[in-house]
Design an enzyme around this catalytic site. Structure first.
Site, short mmCIF file in Angstrom:
data_model
loop_
_atom_site.label_atom_id
_atom_site.label_comp_id
_atom_site.label_asym_id
_atom_site.label_seq_id
_atom_site.Cartn_x
_atom_site.Cartn_y
_atom_site.Cartn_z
N HIS A 1 0.83 -1.21 0.00
CA HIS A 1 0.00 0.00 0.00
C HIS A 1 0.86 1.26 0.00
O HIS A 1 0.56 2.24 -0.66
CB HIS A 1 -0.91 0.03 1.22
CG HIS A 1 -2.11 -0.84 1.08
ND1 HIS A 1 -2.92 -0.81 -0.01
CD2 HIS A 1 -2.63 -1.77 1.90
CE1 HIS A 1 -3.88 -1.68 0.12
NE2 HIS A 1 -3.74 -2.29 1.28
N CYS B 1 8.91 -3.19 -27.27
CA CYS B 1 8.61 -2.98 -25.86
C CYS B 1 9.83 -3.17 -24.97
O CYS B 1 9.74 -3.08 -23.76
CB CYS B 1 7.48 -3.90 -25.41
SG CYS B 1 7.89 -5.65 -25.59
#
Ligand code: PEP
Ligand code: MG
Length: 549
Positions: free
Chosen positions: A184, A498
């Site tokens: 978080h 990429c």
């Protein structure tokens, strides 16, 4: 001294260090809370709940409901009667309030963690955090960090509540020595755009760094402790130009990616988790060109279920709101080891069982992923990409598997998008050399220059001793790139890139001049690349300069 870590959010910072763990320890010694153990628990719980409510309200104002809701979850967990019962019964057994809370949150966390449900796994982390908050009340650690001057905060890891309670005006960078990208606190650091690095495996945290200057280079992922005068002046210049450059880039949001002479290409982004989608949008990525799905497997203790993957892919597709999302199938192997895949130790793992080779050995695992992908396909614009291809046999294998998945879904009346494009990565010399043949079998190519360079130059991409030999701009690689783009276009399919080379300013004119269709890089480089592109006139680019020694 340079200490290498991983980047959570890019940027530079030069400031004095505050070592957070030391702060906790000194406070622990000085606090003595009165009352019996039950009263201590009640007090801790009331105080923590009050602080969660305050955090909810302040975060709601600064970052919105999405981020603030975490503190609502914490509050509900602290109020939960099961949690209370566990703490009380631990106290009855003779434990102190601190031990009873710590053990109760661990017991609950363990019971959540074993469930095969990502939501509950996240709750397992949250309940530990809630326990820590209550314990901190009893330790007299109000978790407030007062910063009075520009500071680099270094800690083992950090509770998101501590970050959010801080006056962040003086917080210049965060170093989470043991933290990881999916926590978080990492999500909040990204939202706050705070230069942050994590996972410094060889760095020993010590109070001796406190109060001394350091440099956080969250562009290459380094913490520099005890910097020399030369390093300080070098990084001051780097930080200044980085800030002025990123500030001036905002004007490119919403603009097309086009060269001076009108040649358009798309600038997509590379991501490894759904958490990065916010940054893709903020930086105006035109799509996701590489979603490294193996990170879902790396973060799991066992094979992620079809439902779990379906929900995960669906969330990313919905968040991207119709923009293309190219999800790469399992690229496990080499340096991305997952114990539950039970791969025998190998002499040369980069040349061993990797990606599609594992899928052929464990077809059920591949089938599950493809089913999840096709089920999610109706929620956005999905394309699928297969890595590490070296043969037409491998292409036939995945095409057959795709047919099987579609037939099964049809039989089960589960909707899917029949027009999902399926492409391959060109990241081996074999694939580049036979790209004329491969192009007849797939919908698109994407060049993975990290591995294409590793395999073409026979250089382990992770070996620091080969840094000088591992030249990704070697003209042999440039030739393979041009050959691949030309072969794709001859067959009427698109070709993107990429690998890391896609964001290299020196190579961009070459890529634009050979008419690559799309490049994909991390979101922090989208606007920078769009700006560089606007100054390129492909008519004046000497392509041969890149192809000849
Ligand atoms: C590459 O090899 O260039 C690539 C994009 O894949 P990864 O870096 O994940 O191997
Ligand atoms: Mg690769």
């Amino acid at each position: 001294m340079k200490n290498k870590g991983r980047i959570i959010f890019e940027g530079y910072a030069i400031a004095d260090v505050l070592v957070y763990e030391e702060l906790n320890k000194s406070r622990q010694k000085s606090f003595d809370q009165g009352g019996n153990e039950y009263e201590k628990f009640d007090y801790a719980r009331r105080s923590a709940i009050k602080s969660f409510i305050e955090l909810y309200e302040s975060t709601l104002k600064t970052l919105g409901e999405d981020k603030a809701s975490l503190f609502q979850t914490y509050r509900l967990m602290a109020e939960d009667p099961d949690f209370e019962d566990l703490v009380r019964s631990n106290i009855e057994e003779g434990q102190s309030a601190i031990d009873a809370i710590t053990n109760a949150s661990k017991q609950l966390s363990d019971s959540f963690a074993i469930l095969d449900d990502e939501y509950m796994k996240q709750r397992a982390v949250d309940v530990i955090e809630v326990g820590k908050n209550l314990v901190n009340v009893l330790l007299g650690n109000n978790q407030l960090i007062h910063l009075t001057k520009p500071t680099i905060l270094i800690c083992e890891d950090l509770a998101v509540s501590v970050l959010m309670k801080m006056d962040r005006k003086f917080l210049k960078a965060l170093v989470l020595v043991k933290g990881n990208e999916n926590s978080h606190v990492a999500i909040f650091a990204r939202t706050l755009e705070l230069p942050t690095i994590c996972g410094l495996d060889y760095f020993q945290l010590s109070s001796s760094y406190g109060g001394k200057p350091a440099i956080v280079d969250a562009v290459t992922g380094c913490l520099i402790t005890n910097p020399t005068d030369e390093e300080l002046s070098q990084y001051k210049k780097l930080e200044k130009s980085y800030l002025s450059e990123t500030g001036s880039l905002k004007k490119y949001i919403g603009k097309p990616s086009v060269t001076k002479d009108g040649h358009k290409l798309k600038i997509y982004t590379n991501i490894a988790s759904a958490l990065e989608v916010d940054n893709v949008k903020k930086n105006d990525g035109e799509g996701i060109g590489l979603f490294r799905s193996e990170f879902i497997y790396l973060a799991s203790k066992n094979y992620p279920s079809e439902d779990f993957q379906f929900n995960y892919y669906r969330e990313v597709l919905e968040e991207m709101n119709g923009k293309e999302v190219i999800i790469r199938t399992i690229d496990i192997g080499a340096d991305k080891k997952v114990p539950y895949f039970n791969i025998e130790p190998e002499e040369n793992p980069a040349l061993g069982l990797r990606s599609i080779r594992i899928c052929r050995k464990q077809p059920k695992v591949f089938y599950t992923q493809l089913r999840a992908l096709y089920r999610a396909s109706v929620y956005g614009h999905l394309s699928i990409m297969i890595p590490m291809i070296v043969s037409i046999d491998e292409v036939n294998f995945f095409q057959d598997m795709v047919k099987q998945v579609k037939a099964d879904l049809k039989k089960e009346k589960i909707p899917f998008d029949d027009k999902v494009k399926v492409g391959i990565m060109i990241e081996t010399p074999a694939a580049a050399i036979m790209s004329d043949d491969l192009a007849k079998h797939v919908d698109f190519f994407s060049i993975g220059t990290n591995d294409l360079s590793q395999y073409t130059l026979a250089c382990d991409r992770l070996n620091p001793a080969l840094r000088d030999t591992f030249n990704k701009k070697h003209y042999a690689i440039m030739r393979l790139i041009k050959m691949t783009v030309d072969n794709a276009h001859k067959a009427g399919i698109t070709c993107s890139m990429c690998g890391e080379l896609a964001r290299d300013p020196e190579i961009l004119p070459f890529l634009a001049a050979i008419h690559i269709d799309e490049i994909s890089c991390s979101s922090a480089y989208v606007l920078k690349t769009r700006k560089l592109l606007a100054d390129i006139d492909t008519k004046t680019v000497d392509v041969n300069k890149y192809l000849l020694k």
